[in-house]
Design an enzyme around this catalytic site. Structure first.
Site, mmCIF file in Angstrom:
data_model
loop_
_atom_site.group_PDB
_atom_site.id
_atom_site.type_symbol
_atom_site.label_atom_id
_atom_site.label_comp_id
_atom_site.label_asym_id
_atom_site.label_seq_id
_atom_site.Cartn_x
_atom_site.Cartn_y
_atom_site.Cartn_z
ATOM 1 N N ASP A 251 -2.674 -1.966 -5.635
ATOM 2 C CA ASP A 251 -2.065 -2.558 -4.436
ATOM 3 C C ASP A 251 -2.604 -3.980 -4.270
ATOM 4 O O ASP A 251 -3.723 -4.157 -3.843
ATOM 5 C CB ASP A 251 -2.475 -1.666 -3.249
ATOM 6 C CG ASP A 251 -2.492 -2.407 -1.924
ATOM 7 O OD1 ASP A 251 -3.082 -1.863 -0.966
ATOM 8 O OD2 ASP A 251 -1.946 -3.522 -1.847
ATOM 9 N N SER B 154 0.843 -1.216 0.000
ATOM 10 C CA SER B 154 0.000 0.000 0.000
ATOM 11 C C SER B 154 0.869 1.253 0.000
ATOM 12 O O SER B 154 0.601 2.207 -0.719
ATOM 13 C CB SER B 154 -0.918 0.027 1.225
ATOM 14 O OG SER B 154 -1.613 -1.183 1.339
ATOM 15 N N ARG C 57 6.774 -5.016 10.606
ATOM 16 C CA ARG C 57 5.833 -4.152 9.876
ATOM 17 C C ARG C 57 4.393 -4.370 10.329
ATOM 18 O O ARG C 57 3.612 -3.429 10.434
ATOM 19 C CB ARG C 57 5.931 -4.415 8.369
ATOM 20 C CG ARG C 57 7.322 -4.249 7.807
ATOM 21 C CD ARG C 57 7.542 -2.870 7.217
ATOM 22 N NE ARG C 57 8.944 -2.674 6.898
ATOM 23 C CZ ARG C 57 9.510 -3.090 5.744
ATOM 24 N NH1 ARG C 57 8.770 -3.704 4.830
ATOM 25 N NH2 ARG C 57 10.789 -2.879 5.522
ATOM 26 N N GLN D 221 3.504 -5.347 13.279
ATOM 27 C CA GLN D 221 3.410 -4.689 14.605
ATOM 28 C C GLN D 221 3.305 -3.177 14.443
ATOM 29 O O GLN D 221 2.478 -2.529 15.074
ATOM 30 C CB GLN D 221 4.631 -5.064 15.458
ATOM 31 C CG GLN D 221 4.590 -6.504 15.961
ATOM 32 C CD GLN D 221 5.927 -6.998 16.492
ATOM 33 O OE1 GLN D 221 6.997 -6.353 16.303
ATOM 34 N NE2 GLN D 221 5.924 -8.167 17.123
ATOM 35 N N GLU E 163 -6.400 -1.925 -1.819
ATOM 36 C CA GLU E 163 -7.188 -3.064 -1.323
ATOM 37 C C GLU E 163 -8.070 -2.602 -0.151
ATOM 38 O O GLU E 163 -7.610 -1.924 0.741
ATOM 39 C CB GLU E 163 -6.214 -4.105 -0.782
ATOM 40 C CG GLU E 163 -6.877 -5.414 -0.396
ATOM 41 C CD GLU E 163 -6.123 -6.575 -1.000
ATOM 42 O OE1 GLU E 163 -5.096 -6.955 -0.412
ATOM 43 O OE2 GLU E 163 -6.549 -7.063 -2.050
HETATM 44 N N1 LIG Z 1 10.102 -0.321 3.087
HETATM 45 C C1 LIG Z 1 9.585 -0.048 4.297
HETATM 46 N N2 LIG Z 1 10.411 0.324 5.301
HETATM 47 C C2 LIG Z 1 9.902 0.589 6.531
HETATM 48 N N3 LIG Z 1 8.589 0.521 6.856
HETATM 49 C C3 LIG Z 1 7.729 0.158 5.870
HETATM 50 C C4 LIG Z 1 8.167 -0.140 4.555
HETATM 51 N N4 LIG Z 1 7.087 -0.465 3.813
HETATM 52 C C5 LIG Z 1 6.018 -0.379 4.625
HETATM 53 N N5 LIG Z 1 6.399 -0.007 5.864
HETATM 54 C C6 LIG Z 1 5.522 0.151 7.025
HETATM 55 O O1 LIG Z 1 5.034 -1.157 7.315
HETATM 56 C C7 LIG Z 1 3.615 -1.137 7.571
HETATM 57 C C8 LIG Z 1 2.895 -1.951 6.514
HETATM 58 O O2 LIG Z 1 3.007 -1.267 5.273
HETATM 59 P P1 LIG Z 1 1.878 -1.448 4.155
HETATM 60 O O3 LIG Z 1 2.221 -0.514 3.033
HETATM 61 O O4 LIG Z 1 0.540 -1.338 4.802
HETATM 62 O O5 LIG Z 1 2.128 -2.964 3.706
HETATM 63 P P2 LIG Z 1 1.146 -3.932 2.859
HETATM 64 O O6 LIG Z 1 0.228 -3.039 2.095
HETATM 65 O O7 LIG Z 1 2.089 -4.711 2.006
HETATM 66 O O8 LIG Z 1 0.469 -4.777 3.858
HETATM 67 C C9 LIG Z 1 3.214 0.327 7.573
HETATM 68 O O9 LIG Z 1 3.244 0.805 8.921
HETATM 69 C C10 LIG Z 1 4.309 1.013 6.754
HETATM 70 O O10 LIG Z 1 4.537 2.349 7.198
HETATM 71 N N1 LIG Z 2 -7.139 -15.308 3.823
HETATM 72 C C1 LIG Z 2 -6.728 -14.262 3.091
HETATM 73 N N2 LIG Z 2 -6.217 -13.197 3.734
HETATM 74 C C2 LIG Z 2 -5.813 -12.178 2.959
HETATM 75 C C3 LIG Z 2 -5.889 -12.173 1.558
HETATM 76 N N3 LIG Z 2 -5.380 -10.991 1.078
HETATM 77 C C4 LIG Z 2 -5.015 -10.293 2.165
HETATM 78 N N4 LIG Z 2 -5.288 -11.003 3.291
HETATM 79 C C5 LIG Z 2 -5.113 -10.526 4.660
HETATM 80 C C6 LIG Z 2 -3.698 -10.436 5.113
HETATM 81 C C7 LIG Z 2 -3.721 -9.246 5.990
HETATM 82 O O1 LIG Z 2 -4.194 -9.617 7.287
HETATM 83 C C8 LIG Z 2 -4.761 -8.317 5.374
HETATM 84 C C9 LIG Z 2 -4.219 -7.264 4.445
HETATM 85 O O2 LIG Z 2 -3.224 -7.796 3.627
HETATM 86 P P1 LIG Z 2 -1.922 -6.886 3.320
HETATM 87 O O3 LIG Z 2 -1.036 -7.769 2.516
HETATM 88 O O4 LIG Z 2 -2.438 -5.692 2.591
HETATM 89 O O5 LIG Z 2 -1.363 -6.546 4.667
HETATM 90 O O6 LIG Z 2 -5.623 -9.196 4.642
HETATM 91 C C10 LIG Z 2 -6.451 -13.306 0.925
HETATM 92 O O7 LIG Z 2 -6.579 -13.369 -0.313
HETATM 93 N N5 LIG Z 2 -6.862 -14.308 1.736
#
Ligand SMILES: Nc1ncnc2c1ncn2[C@@H]1O[C@H](COP(=O)(O)OP(=O)(O)O)[C@@H](O)[C@H]1O
Ligand SMILES: Nc1nc2c(ncn2[C@H]2C[C@H](O)[C@@H](COP(=O)(O)O)O2)c(=O)[nH]1
Length: 228
Positions: free
Chosen positions: A78, A15, A140, A142, A32
């Site tokens: 995303d 994201s 991350r 956490q 998402e």
């Molecule tokens: N490259 C990075 N370095 C440090 N912190 C990060 C990095 N990418 C994401 N984060 C932090 O980690 C957490 C999860 O990021 P997010 O973009 O929501 O990941 P995802 O969408 O893959 O679940 C957020 O608090 C974000 O600020």
């Molecule tokens: N069971 C599934 N869980 C999913 C799927 N796509 C995402 N997720 C969960 C994982 C995280 O708790 C949260 C957001 O995902 P991020 O990668 O954006 O942190 O949703 C899925 O297809 N199946």
């Protein structure tokens, strides 16, 4: 028209990089829907009961967003429909779905993928995959602070998250819907470090040039819009 999809494990930075990249390229981000997902907390409370319902929820929202992304000019998505089966297969493999649910899921997925084949633009132009180690993923998760994702909420999530990382390796190798590239999510803090953010953006721009989706002389200062 350039469609970039992000992929990677939970908390990898999808994201965040979607925002950074869409802002840098002057394109539209598609996020998402997680925090307004009514099934997600139910799943973490009772995975066996809600794995199938959650997957149908995600599949439906991803189908809508990939269709929108493939019909609009220039955007960054995303996570996408291409990772949907990875999560469900893993949950099915650990006994969280019945054979009937697995069959129904794959029928639905294949119907949706067939629909995408009929669209004017059938696939993204680039997949940007963010790799992270388990330790980074947990840090991350956490940092982001969703209660139901924390190991303190459910100790079995350690195995779940480690398994997820194992499932991503073959998934990325097999991915062939578009050109693809990997970003080292452990090495580059593209949130706090301007330098790291520039390195990551330069890597993505270089790849977009390599696959012909950006002119060789494109750079931010020229602010050339991606080709329509
Ligand atoms: N490259 C990075 N370095 C440090 N912190 C990060 C990095 N990418 C994401 N984060 C932090 O980690 C957490 C999860 O990021 P997010 O973009 O929501 O990941 P995802 O969408 O893959 O679940 C957020 O608090 C974000 O600020
Ligand atoms: N069971 C599934 N869980 C999913 C799927 N796509 C995402 N997720 C969960 C994982 C995280 O708790 C949260 C957001 O995902 P991020 O990668 O954006 O942190 O949703 C899925 O297809 N199946």
């Amino acid at each position: 028209m350039t469609v970039i999809v992000l992929s990677g494990p939970i908390g990898a930075g999808k994201s965040s990089l979607t925002s950074i990249l869409s802002d840098y390229l002057g394109t539209k981000p598609f996020y998402e829907s997680v925090d307004d997902n009514p099934v997600l907390p139910l799943f973490y409370a009772d995975p066996k009961k809600y794995a199938f319902l959650l997957q149908v929820y995600f599949l439906n929202t991803r189908f809508h967003s990939i269709k929108a992304a493939l019909t609009q000019n220039n955007n960054v998505l995303d996570r996408s429909i291409y990772e949907d089966a990875l999560f469900f297969q893993m949950n099915a493999d650990i006994g969280r779905a019945t054979p009937e649910e697995v069959d129904t899921y794959y029928e639905l997925l294949h119907n949706m993928m067939d629909e995408l084949e009929r669209m004017p633009k059938k696939e993204p132009d680039l997949l940007v995959h963010i790799n992270v180690y388990y330790e980074t993923m947990i840090k991350r998760i956490q940092k982001r602070g969703r209660p139901y994702e924390q190991l303190s909420y459910d100790a079995t999530l350690e195995d779940y998250y480690k398994r997820l990382l194992e499932y991503y390796k073959p998934w990325y190798e097999k991915y062939d819907y578009s050109p693809k590239m990997e970003i080292d999510g452990d090495k580059y803090d593209f949130i706090a470090s301007e330098k790291d953010r520039k390195i990551v953006l330069d890597q993505i721009v270089a790849k977009l040039k390599e696959v012909g989706k950006l002119p060789a002389d494109w750079d931010k200062s020229t602010a050339i819009k991606l080709d329509a």
